[in-house]
Design an enzyme around this catalytic site. Sequence first.
Site, short mmCIF file in Angstrom:
data_model
loop_
_atom_site.label_atom_id
_atom_site.label_comp_id
_atom_site.label_asym_id
_atom_site.label_seq_id
_atom_site.Cartn_x
_atom_site.Cartn_y
_atom_site.Cartn_z
N HIS A 157 -7.54 -5.06 -2.22
CA HIS A 157 -6.33 -4.48 -1.60
C HIS A 157 -5.70 -5.47 -0.63
O HIS A 157 -4.52 -5.36 -0.32
CB HIS A 157 -6.69 -3.18 -0.89
CG HIS A 157 -5.53 -2.28 -0.66
ND1 HIS A 157 -4.65 -1.93 -1.66
CD2 HIS A 157 -5.08 -1.65 0.46
CE1 HIS A 157 -3.72 -1.13 -1.17
NE2 HIS A 157 -3.95 -0.95 0.11
N SER A 195 0.85 -1.18 0.00
CA SER A 195 0.00 0.00 0.00
C SER A 195 0.90 1.25 0.00
O SER A 195 1.68 1.42 -0.94
CB SER A 195 -0.96 -0.03 1.18
OG SER A 195 -1.99 0.91 1.02
N ASP A 226 -8.75 -4.63 -6.97
CA ASP A 226 -8.54 -3.62 -5.92
C ASP A 226 -9.38 -2.38 -6.22
O ASP A 226 -9.24 -1.76 -7.26
CB ASP A 226 -7.06 -3.26 -5.86
CG ASP A 226 -6.67 -2.51 -4.59
OD1 ASP A 226 -7.56 -1.87 -3.99
OD2 ASP A 226 -5.50 -2.56 -4.21
#
Length: 742
Positions: A713, A606, A681
């Site tokens: 994600h 991330s 995602d």
Amino acid sequence: MRASWAFAGVMLACAAVPVMAADAPAKLTLSRVFGSPDLSGVQPRGVRLSPDGTLLTSLRPRADEKERFDLWALDTRTGQERMLVDSKKVGSGAELSEAEKMQRERARIAGSKGIVAYDWAPDGKTILVPLDGDLYLATLDGATRRLTNSPGGALNPIISPKGGFVSFVRGQNLFVQPLGGGDARQISQDGAGTVHWGEAEFVAQEEMDRRTGYWWSPQDTHIAVERFDEAPVGIVTRAAIGASGTKVYDQRYPAAGTPNVAVELYVMKADGSGKVKVDLGQNPDIYLARVDWTPDGKTLLVQRESRDQKTLDMLTVDPETGKSSILFTEKSGTRSWLNLTEAYRPMKDGSLIWRSERTGYGHLYRFAKGKWTALTKGDWVVQQLIGVDEAKGRLFFTGNKDGVLEQHVYSVDIAHPGVVTRLTETGWWNGASMDHAATRMIVGRSNPTQPTQVYLADASGKRLSWINENAVKPGHPYYPYLASHQQTTFGTIKAEDGTDLYYEMITPPLEPGKKYPVFFQHYGGPGTGQQVTRAWGGALPQYLVQHGYIFFQIDNRGSYNRGKAFEDHIYRAMGTVEVADQLAGAKFIKSQPFVDPAKVAIYGWSYGGYMTLKMLEANQGVYAAGVSGAPVTQWNLYDTHYTERYMGSPVSDAKAYAASAALENAPKIKDPLLLIHGMADDNVVFTNSTALAARMQSTDTPFEMMFYPGYTHRVGGPGISEHLWGTILTFLDRNVKDKPVR
């Protein structure tokens, strides 16, 4: 963007267990690290006391399926416990709606199954249990009654404060149903298409920690309900690429610099009548940050946040007319922003307990009759307000007064500001919750020698009984691996400006003269909890150490929990100061006599994935290889509330956005890179990685990639976690650990 997936769905911490197992040491494997039962022991979620305190309920994972949770009850008088609701026997097994799947993704529980939430009725006789998209009412003998049986699922279900109703969202409208029996009534009318009632919009869920869009008054007479319209929000065509096909979604995604949803707030009676619109001001381009009722139900408190997140107005609203006025205003510094908080409480005497960072550190204040009184102070941070005993005038909260690496429970009396009492033992990382009257607390704690324990304590912090002692002894899942467990060390290094940066390190048993490769993890982003703490959090770091790596990480400037000056370094400067601080960490670890300086590998997910790219671009040859998971590559692709908080507008702050991007300089990456992303995602959209791949391919820049069909994600779960980490380690072993030194 929060740090929940910073380690691909596995939150790391450090552990050092001095007790030695009697048998030959067992070696960890990836299948065992991610298998069932959880190596950290059975960890209950959602631990709560019944209204009368006789039962303590929690959600517990199955021993053979750690992702599935059932509802359990412990009798606080006898210590006997039992499964109250079996998710496999009661549930229908129906697939969740897309809306509920996305809500779970926002709450970082997308991999959980079974019962993930519940709500006690105020009389303590029944419990509302959402399961497989429908609602059930469980009695204390374990019997259940199905309340709903409709397609589309029931979102945000709760029991009203007085226990008269169950409420939920279905089909983008709010429904209210008598708890004692009767049909559900739809109390909003035009929820359809882009219009939603009773839900929290995307950025509220993802970035503002607001999960709901409606709020009952304390007497069950009125409900404040959010209505938002997504029509102004730009459409991102998102291809959710799965193993058996591709679904194309036209997702309303508010990218930085583009319009947000149009938000309105209404107050209505429980049957939907008497609806009035709340006056949120003349500027519609604001955030509805928080909504609360005063204890007497006569006033609605609304936190209105400006689009640039530098101003927050606390509004008082007359629920009969919708008229509002400003009670007080918080403003940020010139080169700073406001962090939203849950640490506040309206009091019965008309005052308000409020957390503010106005001195540079988060502290508690009392606002009464237009005047402020500081209740805590100092160069440390109050994190959460966990309880208020109004009768005694005592507040309970968590904070780091006793050191940055630990979190404790403290109390302070309103009558004696600044006199803070610690209620938990030093050497632990603690979290806690309390009953409404703040007479008892449920404390969850861990430290470098003990996985999470949960106990019941009185208001003085005295432990009354264990809820989950979780001792690592014969029979505990982790016990066979104690003899191989390695000590964690903590320390500080200096940033360029002299600031102390905390690190943690785990090494294999060091052999004289041998030099080891390093697995250097980073997250680096703002607005999240720190990564380096005295806490236990899993076996994966130990597996990496057994695999031959030194595990290492630091918390850089720009991250949360060290005060605003520490955090504000990242203002309009993503991809700068945090990259420099990670480089300081690299220089430190390379200087250690037991480290092979040519074999330092970096990993992040991330924001950490973004950091991998920026670190490789800025410091060619420093890192032996990098793994970038689900990275943001252009900040104008990420959402408004998170990105604009730190970076401003892509129009007025275009130079900052250009400097922060990882895409343009991707061809500068000369060291081995592995790019990973979930192909469905909806948070850091897949376009970030496809744009990076195309940029590198068009410039003949070598890299490797692994994309996961159907995953969002969070790339994790049975089988997939093993594949993910097998892929990562195969790449790093080839390019780092097992690569001959020239």
